[in-house]
Design a protein around this motif. Structure first.
Motif, PDB file in Angstrom:
ATOM      1  N   ASP A  69      -7.229   6.136   0.535  1.00 37.25           N
ATOM      2  CA  ASP A  69      -7.899   4.842   0.376  1.00 37.25           C
ATOM      3  C   ASP A  69      -6.929   3.664   0.488  1.00 37.25           C
ATOM      4  N   GLN A  70      -5.673   3.943   0.882  1.00 42.02           N
ATOM      5  CA  GLN A  70      -4.707   2.868   1.107  1.00 42.02           C
ATOM      6  C   GLN A  70      -4.138   2.897   2.530  1.00 42.02           C
ATOM      7  N   PHE A 123      -1.285  -7.774  -1.086  1.00 43.76           N
ATOM      8  CA  PHE A 123      -1.465  -6.905   0.082  1.00 43.76           C
ATOM      9  C   PHE A 123      -0.343  -7.114   1.098  1.00 43.76           C
ATOM     10  N   ARG A 180      -7.655  -4.419   5.569  1.00 42.91           N
ATOM     11  CA  ARG A 180      -7.223  -4.145   4.191  1.00 42.91           C
ATOM     12  C   ARG A 180      -8.077  -3.040   3.583  1.00 42.91           C
ATOM     13  N   HIS A 191      -2.024   7.856   0.057  1.00 40.61           N
ATOM     14  CA  HIS A 191      -3.380   7.889  -0.492  1.00 40.61           C
ATOM     15  C   HIS A 191      -4.363   7.460   0.594  1.00 40.61           C
ATOM     16  N   VAL A 199       0.845  -1.195   0.000  1.00 44.57           N
ATOM     17  CA  VAL A 199       0.000   0.000   0.000  1.00 44.57           C
ATOM     18  C   VAL A 199       0.880   1.244   0.000  1.00 44.57           C
ATOM     19  N   THR A 204      -9.744  -0.377   0.770  1.00 39.82           N
ATOM     20  CA  THR A 204     -10.362  -0.578  -0.549  1.00 39.82           C
ATOM     21  C   THR A 204      -9.400  -0.251  -1.685  1.00 39.82           C
ATOM     22  N   GLY A 205      -8.447   0.645  -1.426  1.00 40.70           N
ATOM     23  CA  GLY A 205      -7.529   1.048  -2.486  1.00 40.70           C
ATOM     24  C   GLY A 205      -6.342   0.124  -2.680  1.00 40.70           C
ATOM     25  N   ALA A 206      -6.224  -0.915  -1.846  1.00 37.14           N
ATOM     26  CA  ALA A 206      -5.096  -1.837  -1.977  1.00 37.14           C
ATOM     27  C   ALA A 206      -5.315  -2.761  -3.171  1.00 37.14           C
ATOM     28  N   LYS A 207      -4.373  -2.766  -4.097  1.00 38.51           N
ATOM     29  CA  LYS A 207      -4.466  -3.610  -5.279  1.00 38.51           C
ATOM     30  C   LYS A 207      -3.289  -4.582  -5.310  1.00 38.51           C
ATOM     31  N   GLY A 208      -3.484  -5.719  -5.941  1.00 39.64           N
ATOM     32  CA  GLY A 208      -2.405  -6.692  -6.054  1.00 39.64           C
ATOM     33  C   GLY A 208      -2.101  -7.363  -4.732  1.00 39.64           C
TER      34      GLY A 208
END
Length: 231
Positions: free
Chosen positions: A56-57, A208, A200, A54, A50, A202-206
Motif C-alpha cells: 500500500d506504499q 510524501f 500517492r 509494503h 514511502v 493510500t499507505g503513505a503517511k506524513g
C-alpha cells in the motif's frame, strides 16, 4: 582523488547547494550548466516518504510529458491479426506473437518498450525472467497491457515516461533534453511532479515528497522546493 572535471567544477562554483528553487529557476540553472558536447538529458530525482516493501506504499505509474522526452523509443508489440495491424500502423518497430517471443528468448531485443494485448499475456508471462530485469515487462498499471495498442504505441513514442519507486524510496526519470527551451522543460517537470502526486498511495503517511533534485547528465544537481509539487 578529486575526479571532477573543470566544466563540472566551474558549474559547482556558481551554485548555492542549499538553495531550494522554483521549477522554472531550477530548469534555467541546470540548462545553463549543460555544456557538454552532446545533448544532455535533464533528469529529476525525488525522495519519497514511502516504504515500497509494503504494497500500500508502492508508487508506480506513467506520465505523458507534454513536450516529449527528446529521445527515440523503439517499441515491440505482442498482438495478432487486426491488433497487430493497428500496432504497425501506429509505428511499432516490431510486432509479433510466438515469433517475437522466440526472438526475445534468443536475446535479440532491438527495442526499449514492450506492449501487449491482454490475450498475449500468457505468452509474454513466460518471458518474465528476460523482460523483468530490463524493466520491459508489460503491465496494465502503466498502460502497456491494453487493447488500445495504437494509443499505447503513440504514447510510448511521444513522451510517456514510466516511473516506479525504488527500495530507498527514490524515483528518477528523464524529463527532456538540454536542447529543449526552458518553457518546455518547465512544463515537463511540472507534469511529472503532478503525476507523482496523483500516484500517492493510500499507505503513505506524513510528508510524501521529501526532496526533489534536477540535474543534467554531466552537470551538478540543484534542489527544487517541495512546495512546487501540485496538490
Amino acid at each position: 582523488m578529486d575526479m571532477a572535471g573543470k566544466r563540472y567544477k566551474a558549474a559547482m562554483a556558481g551554485l548555492d547547494r542549499d538553495a531550494e528553487l522554483t521549477v522554472a529557476d531550477a530548469v534555467k540553472t541546470v540548462k545553463g550548466n549543460a555544456t557538454a558536447k552532446f545533448d544532455e538529458t535533464i533528469e529529476i530525482a525525488m525522495n519519497l516518504g514511502v516504504d515500497p516493501r509494503h504494497a500500500d506504499q508502492m508508487v508506480r505509474g506513467v506520465c505523458n510529458l507534454p513536450n516529449g522526452t527528446g529521445r527515440s523509443v523503439r517499441v515491440a508489440v505482442f498482438a495478432k491479426d487486426a491488433k497487430a495491424d493497428e500496432a504497425r500502423a501506429a509505428g511499432a518497430d516490431v510486432v509479433g506473437a510466438e515469433d517475437l517471443a522466440e526472438q526475445i528468448q534468443n536475446g535479440d531485443m532491438p527495442f526499449e518498450k514492450v506492449i501487449a494485448t491482454p490475450d498475449m499475456m500468457p505468452l509474454v508471462g513466460r518471458l518474465g525472467k528476460v523482460l523483468g530485469p530490463k524493466g520491459m515487462m508489460p503491465n496494465p498499471k502503466v498502460g502497456t497491457v491494453t487493447m488500445d495498442v495504437a494509443k499505447a504505441v503513440a504514447d510510448s513514442k511521444g513522451g510517456a515516461v514510466e516511473f516506479r519507486v525504488e527500495k530507498a524510496g527514490v524515483i528518477h526519470a528523464g524529463v527532456g533534453k538540454a536542447s529543449f527551451s526552458e518553457d518546455k522543460l518547465t512544463e515537463n517537470v511540472t507534469a511529472f511532479l503532478a503525476a507523482i502526486q496523483k500516484a500517492r498511495p493510500t499507505g503513505a503517511k506524513g510528508v510524501f515528497v521529501k526532496k526533489i533534485a534536477l540535474s543534467s547528465t554531466m552537470g551538478p544537481s540543484v534542489k527544487i522546493n517541495t512546495a512546487e509539487v501540485p496538490n
